[in-house]
Design an enzyme around this catalytic site. Structure first.
Site, PDB file in Angstrom:
ATOM      1  N   LYS A  11       0.778  -1.238   0.243  1.00 44.15           N
ATOM      2  CA  LYS A  11      -0.382  -0.090   0.066  1.00 44.15           C
ATOM      3  C   LYS A  11       1.262   1.625  -0.069  1.00 44.15           C
ATOM      4  CE  LYS A  11      -3.782  -2.077   2.445  1.00 44.15           C
ATOM      5  NZ  LYS A  11      -4.559  -1.916   3.519  1.00 44.15           N
ATOM      6  N   TYR A  51     -12.505  -1.769  -4.477  1.00 46.20           N
ATOM      7  CA  TYR A  51     -13.085  -1.759  -2.519  1.00 46.20           C
ATOM      8  C   TYR A  51     -14.796  -1.652  -2.622  1.00 46.20           C
ATOM      9  CZ  TYR A  51      -8.540  -1.896  -0.890  1.00 46.20           C
ATOM     10  OH  TYR A  51      -6.722  -2.475  -0.670  1.00 46.20           O
ATOM     11  N   THR A  93      -5.737  -7.192  10.214  1.00 45.86           N
ATOM     12  CA  THR A  93      -5.023  -6.436   9.822  1.00 45.86           C
ATOM     13  C   THR A  93      -4.385  -4.738  11.232  1.00 45.86           C
ATOM     14  OG1 THR A  93      -7.512  -6.099   8.536  1.00 45.86           O
ATOM     15  CG2 THR A  93      -6.701  -4.037   8.891  1.00 45.86           C
ATOM     16  N   ASN A 114      -1.450   0.259   6.778  1.00 45.86           N
ATOM     17  CA  ASN A 114      -1.090  -1.114   7.542  1.00 45.86           C
ATOM     18  C   ASN A 114      -0.106  -1.772   6.402  1.00 45.86           C
ATOM     19  OD1 ASN A 114      -3.769  -2.307   5.901  1.00 45.86           O
ATOM     20  ND2 ASN A 114      -4.636  -2.668   7.521  1.00 45.86           N
ATOM     21  N   HIS A 117      -1.948  -5.086   1.691  1.00 43.95           N
ATOM     22  CA  HIS A 117      -3.507  -5.539   1.336  1.00 43.95           C
ATOM     23  C   HIS A 117      -3.397  -7.527   1.169  1.00 43.95           C
ATOM     24  CE1 HIS A 117      -7.308  -6.390  -0.182  1.00 43.95           C
ATOM     25  NE2 HIS A 117      -6.646  -6.711  -1.818  1.00 43.95           N
ATOM     26  N   GLU A 128      -9.679 -10.163  -7.763  1.00 47.68           N
ATOM     27  CA  GLU A 128      -8.357  -9.273  -7.939  1.00 47.68           C
ATOM     28  C   GLU A 128      -7.354  -9.566  -8.178  1.00 47.68           C
ATOM     29  OE1 GLU A 128      -9.608  -7.904  -2.760  1.00 47.68           O
ATOM     30  OE2 GLU A 128      -7.995  -9.119  -3.312  1.00 47.68           O
TER      31      GLU A 128
END
Length: 143
Positions: A11, A51, A93, A114, A117, A128
């Site tokens: 991320k 998302y 998470t 975090n 993903h 995905e």
């Protein structure tokens, strides 16, 4: 055990903190192979579509804003039980609840930032992976 593929994303906070190599090292040490990868800057439309499953959740807008805040690295991981293995490597998470030694426990700043993903199941992984990669872009490695 079965050979699986899963999608993983480093991320914006992970890219900004220069953690790509560390994240990749952890995947590879755990026996996962990176069979497709690229750095991209998600558009708002892409982040919203990716998302969409969270559209009705209160954190959706913040998540989309965060995911477009900087480049991300998307990759396909392949290996025995890759989905479950990647989830173990990532950790919970919430970094405060993540297992010691996991990416999130060691590297994440917060539940929002975090670092990574990962797909949560086989159907999600297929969807995905297809969102970011054509089949012709995935290069399985010899075992």
């Amino acid at each position: 055990m079965s050979i699986e593929r899963t999608l993983s994303i480093v991320k914006p906070d992970g890219v900004q903190k220069n953690l790509i190599g560390e994240v990749y090292r952890r995947f590879e040490q755990a026996g996962l192979r990176i069979v497709a990868a690229r750095m991209i800057q998600l558009s708002q439309a892409q982040a919203e579509a990716f998302y969409a499953v969270h559209r009705e959740r209160p954190f959706y807008k913040d998540l989309v804003h965060y995911m477009i805040s900087g480049p991300v690295v998307v990759q396909v991981l392949e290996g025995e039980n890759a989905i479950e293995r990647n989830r173990e490597i990532m950790g919970a998470t919430d970094p405060k609840k993540a297992a010691k030694g996991s990416i999130r426990a060691d590297l994440a700043a917060s539940i929002e930032e975090n670092v990574v993903h990962g797909s949560d199941g086989p159907d999600t992984a297929r969807t995905e992976i297809g969102f970011f990669f054509a089949q012709s872009e995935i290069c399985p490695r010899k075992r």
